[in-house]
Design an enzyme around this catalytic site. Structure first.
Site: not given
Ligand code: 8IG
Length: 275
Positions: A42, A74, A95-97, A196, A215, A238
């Site tokens: 990201s 995507h 990537r695959t999360h 979270e 990740s 963030n």
């Protein structure tokens, strides 16, 4: 490169698929193998341009074992470039999360594929939340260590992989020759996909974490198990929940990545010259 008992550390079928994908990758791009690989998470994908002379590109899903994209267009992409110092680098964007529910072998497949194709060095990047209010959105942070809170591992059996230097001190020193002011932090992987609660963020801090994300730790474990040297870089997109004065918002995350793109591109260009 040392790959001590690599065939025993993972599911044999997963290992075979990664070997197949590596063969397909080398054939497709007409290369003898890879020297290094970058996984851009990201906020980092827009920094993938200008890392070297293009050798070729394809959708990851065109190679064995990579999942087809959930939304058309995507999916993850793969580019192969020759870096300014002559190294062959694979750049995986997307990537695959773990939270996608495809299992740990799907998460580790990209890492295993580039290792099977001969890469010795792996740069893993991600976007994350920061517990440190001094690290504002747009700040890149070197990973010094991680805490894996997924309760999972990509390894099987009695595979006692040493993680005392999971994120290579040598590569971190090299990264600081490119950007001397890069801070270092401990990355905590939660399962996600929800962010979270403020209490969970405080817990991560008490445990020794500086950054929270979804990740990287499982990929690092898979990479160390096959002898890759790993450099980890997070982009703070963030402040973690309860650290900042407002709620988390996915558009904020995307905007932070966009705003940081020129800085990240310069950092990655510098890194591929020293890795
Ligand atoms: I971007 O604040 C991004 N990914 N777990 N928490 C977790 N993952 C993230 C966050 C965050 N920001």
């Amino acid at each position: 490169m040392t790959r001590v008992n690599a065939h025993l550390t993972v599911d044999p079928a997963a290992f075979a698929t990664a070997t197949e994908a590596a063969v397909a990758l080398k054939e497709r791009f007409g290369i003898p193998g890879l020297d290094l690989a970058l996984v851009l998470g990201s906020g980092w994908s827009s920094a993938a341009d200008d890392l070297g002379e293009p050798v070729g590109a394809c959708e990851l899903a065109e190679l064995p074992g990579f999942a087809a994209p959930v939304v058309a267009g995507h999916g993850g992409a793969l580019r192969v470039v020759r870096t300014p110092n002559g190294k062959l680098a694979a750049i995986l964007t997307g990537r695959t999360h773990f939270y996608e529910g495809r299992g740990v072998d799907a998460v580790a497949h990209g890492v295993r594929t580039v290792a099977a194709a001969g890469a010795a060095t792996l740069l893993l990047t991600n976007g994350c939340g920061s517990l440190n209010p001094d690290w504002q959105p747009g700040q890149p942070v070197l990973l010094r260590d991680h805490i894996n809170l997924t309760g999972e591992t990509p390894l099987r059996g009695a595979t006692f992989v040493d993680l005392s230097e999971a994120y290579s001190p040598r590569l971190r020193d090299l990264a600081r020759t490119v950007e001397p002011t890069l801070p270092e932090g401990v990355y905590v992987q939660f399962r996600g996909p929800q962010y979270e609660t403020p209490a969970e963020v405080r817990m991560a801090g008490i445990l020794g974490g500086d950054l929270v994300g979804m990740s990287t730790t499982l990929e690092t474990i898979a990479a160390r198990a096959v002898g890759l040297e790993v450099l980890g870089l997070s982009l703070v997109t963030n402040l973690a929940a309860g650290v900042g004065d407002h709620q988390l918002d996915h558009t904020e995350v995307i905007e932070a990545g966009r705003a940081a793109a020129p800085r990240l591109a310069a950092l990655l260009r510098g890194l591929v010259e020293v890795l």
